[in-house]
Enzyme design. Structure first.
Site, PDB file in Angstrom:
ATOM      1  N   ILE A 148      16.017  56.945 -12.421  1.00  0.00           N
ATOM      2  CA  ILE A 148      15.706  57.185 -11.016  1.00  0.00           C
ATOM      3  C   ILE A 148      15.048  55.938 -10.434  1.00  0.00           C
ATOM      4  O   ILE A 148      14.118  55.386 -11.029  1.00  0.00           O
ATOM      5  CB  ILE A 148      14.766  58.394 -10.872  1.00  0.00           C
ATOM      6  CG1 ILE A 148      15.436  59.660 -11.404  1.00  0.00           C
ATOM      7  CG2 ILE A 148      14.349  58.592  -9.415  1.00  0.00           C
ATOM      8  CD1 ILE A 148      14.501  60.846 -11.519  1.00  0.00           C
ATOM      9  N   ALA A 181      16.174  52.915 -10.243  1.00  0.00           N
ATOM     10  CA  ALA A 181      16.442  51.646 -10.927  1.00  0.00           C
ATOM     11  C   ALA A 181      17.070  50.627  -9.982  1.00  0.00           C
ATOM     12  O   ALA A 181      17.014  49.420 -10.230  1.00  0.00           O
ATOM     13  CB  ALA A 181      17.358  51.876 -12.131  1.00  0.00           C
ATOM     14  N   TYR A 199      12.127  70.008  -8.159  1.00  0.00           N
ATOM     15  CA  TYR A 199      10.918  69.275  -8.522  1.00  0.00           C
ATOM     16  C   TYR A 199       9.663  70.146  -8.396  1.00  0.00           C
ATOM     17  O   TYR A 199       8.717  70.001  -9.172  1.00  0.00           O
ATOM     18  CB  TYR A 199      10.775  68.029  -7.648  1.00  0.00           C
ATOM     19  CG  TYR A 199      11.637  66.877  -8.091  1.00  0.00           C
ATOM     20  CD1 TYR A 199      11.696  66.492  -9.427  1.00  0.00           C
ATOM     21  CD2 TYR A 199      12.401  66.147  -7.173  1.00  0.00           C
ATOM     22  CE1 TYR A 199      12.493  65.439  -9.842  1.00  0.00           C
ATOM     23  CE2 TYR A 199      13.197  65.085  -7.575  1.00  0.00           C
ATOM     24  CZ  TYR A 199      13.237  64.740  -8.910  1.00  0.00           C
ATOM     25  OH  TYR A 199      14.024  63.690  -9.322  1.00  0.00           O
ATOM     26  N   GLU A 218      28.408  56.124  -8.699  1.00  0.00           N
ATOM     27  CA  GLU A 218      26.960  56.080  -8.888  1.00  0.00           C
ATOM     28  C   GLU A 218      26.581  57.265  -9.777  1.00  0.00           C
ATOM     29  O   GLU A 218      26.487  58.386  -9.329  1.00  0.00           O
ATOM     30  CB  GLU A 218      26.230  56.150  -7.549  1.00  0.00           C
ATOM     31  CG  GLU A 218      24.729  55.935  -7.682  1.00  0.00           C
ATOM     32  CD  GLU A 218      24.008  55.962  -6.350  1.00  0.00           C
ATOM     33  OE1 GLU A 218      22.774  55.890  -6.363  1.00  0.00           O
ATOM     34  OE2 GLU A 218      24.676  56.075  -5.299  1.00  0.00           O
ATOM     35  N   ARG A 236       9.183  51.677  -7.455  1.00  0.00           N
ATOM     36  CA  ARG A 236      10.259  51.725  -6.463  1.00  0.00           C
ATOM     37  C   ARG A 236      10.368  53.103  -5.814  1.00  0.00           C
ATOM     38  O   ARG A 236      10.754  53.214  -4.648  1.00  0.00           O
ATOM     39  CB  ARG A 236      11.582  51.322  -7.119  1.00  0.00           C
ATOM     40  CG  ARG A 236      11.645  49.830  -7.439  1.00  0.00           C
ATOM     41  CD  ARG A 236      12.883  49.451  -8.217  1.00  0.00           C
ATOM     42  NE  ARG A 236      12.912  48.011  -8.480  1.00  0.00           N
ATOM     43  CZ  ARG A 236      13.659  47.428  -9.407  1.00  0.00           C
ATOM     44  NH1 ARG A 236      14.451  48.172 -10.176  1.00  0.00           N
ATOM     45  NH2 ARG A 236      13.624  46.120  -9.585  1.00  0.00           N
ATOM     46  N   ASP A 292      13.089  42.535  -8.801  1.00  0.00           N
ATOM     47  CA  ASP A 292      13.657  43.076  -7.567  1.00  0.00           C
ATOM     48  C   ASP A 292      14.780  42.169  -7.058  1.00  0.00           C
ATOM     49  O   ASP A 292      14.632  40.945  -7.019  1.00  0.00           O
ATOM     50  CB  ASP A 292      12.579  43.217  -6.495  1.00  0.00           C
ATOM     51  CG  ASP A 292      11.558  44.291  -6.846  1.00  0.00           C
ATOM     52  OD1 ASP A 292      11.939  45.259  -7.520  1.00  0.00           O
ATOM     53  OD2 ASP A 292      10.385  44.147  -6.464  1.00  0.00           O
ATOM     54  N   PHE A 293      15.901  42.786  -6.672  1.00  0.00           N
ATOM     55  CA  PHE A 293      17.047  41.998  -6.208  1.00  0.00           C
ATOM     56  C   PHE A 293      17.473  42.339  -4.788  1.00  0.00           C
ATOM     57  O   PHE A 293      18.345  41.684  -4.230  1.00  0.00           O
ATOM     58  CB  PHE A 293      18.237  42.171  -7.166  1.00  0.00           C
ATOM     59  CG  PHE A 293      18.717  43.585  -7.331  1.00  0.00           C
ATOM     60  CD1 PHE A 293      19.705  44.105  -6.510  1.00  0.00           C
ATOM     61  CD2 PHE A 293      18.190  44.396  -8.327  1.00  0.00           C
ATOM     62  CE1 PHE A 293      20.156  45.405  -6.670  1.00  0.00           C
ATOM     63  CE2 PHE A 293      18.632  45.709  -8.494  1.00  0.00           C
ATOM     64  CZ  PHE A 293      19.613  46.211  -7.670  1.00  0.00           C
TER      65      PHE A 293
END
Length: 257
Positions: A23, A25, A80, A121, A182, A235-236
């Site tokens: 989660i 990523a 959750y 995904e 993140r 981080d990208f």
């Protein structure tokens, strides 16, 4: 052991790649990069919006929805908040909505591409062997629910496996600590109470499956499937040099398939 069935002419020509990872990523950012990188590439994002708001308002979406999908509710948040009550419901619905989205993925764009590729995904396999299995092992699904889920998953794959079978997997590898950071940054309300322990369990399962290959599945071909691992601790997002580097890695990977 289940093996991937033979594909039709177009399906056999389209390479199907799953983008897997914990989660937060960076999967959504990554698949958006891929979608813009090549005209012959298409992506199928996770249907998170449907999990957060099962009832859709647009006419186009409503035409495609089943009765259960029109019932309304934020099933992700429900899971959750009360995992023992809603984990089975969520995992069944998440996998169903994923299958429906992935079955629609071969569109006109891919039909005209010379070397078509579709990136999913996540996949129906991580649905079962990472997320649903973790919930069962955490006592959020009981034995009966887990048995029903596996039986349903097996049947669905027998019906639609021709269109869901993968040619490769891209594993976005990040530490649980980075993923938690993140999660806070992207601010999705349903995820703000996720504990680090949950991410650690998911990380362990991803590592067992995609790095150490010690996680066994009921799909024999997955044991030998090609895997590209990309370290995404750095981080990208918004970094063109990183985009270009990752895209080149993907192109190199695809050339080997």
């Amino acid at each position: 052991m289940a093996t991937p069935p033979k594909r039709g002419r177009l399906e056999g020509r389209v390479k199907k790649i799953a983008v897997e990872g914990n989660i937060a990523a960076g999967k959504s950012t990554f698949v958006n990069i891929l979608k813009q990188a090549d005209e012959g590439w298409e992506v199928v994002p996770e249907p998170v919006a449907r999990w957060c708001n099962v009832q859709q308002n647009s006419e186009e979406d409503c035409e495609e929805l089943t009765t259960s999908q029109k019932s309304g509710g934020n099933v992700l948040q429900m899971m959750y908040e009360k995992p023992e009550r809603w984990s089975f419901t969520f995992q069944m619905y998440a996998c169903l909505s994923r299958i429906r989205a992935q079955l629609k993925s071969i569109d006109g764009k891919l039909r005209e591409a010379e070397n078509p590729v579709v990136f999913f995904e996540r996949s129906v396999y991580s649905d079962r062997y990472i997320f649903a299995a973790n919930l069962y092992e955490s006592d959020c699904m009981n034995e009966t629910e887990w048995t029903i889920y596996q039986d349903w998953h097996d049947w669905m794959n027998k019906q639609f496996g021709q269109s869901l079978a993968l040619d490769g997997i891209i594993y976005l590898r990040a530490t649980p600590e980075k993923c938690l950071n993140r999660i806070y940054l992207r601010g999705r309300d349903e995820e703000q109470e996720i504990p680090i322990e949950y991410l650690e369990k998911l990380h362990y399962k991803h590592e067992s499956w995609l790095q150490h290959k010690t996680l066994r599945t009921d799909f024999e071909y997955l044991q030998e499937i090609p895997i590209l691992t990309l370290d995404v601790n750095e981080d990208f997002k918004g970094k063109k040099d990183r985009y270009d580097h990752m895209t080149e890695k993907v192109k190199e990977f695809l050339s080997t398939l």
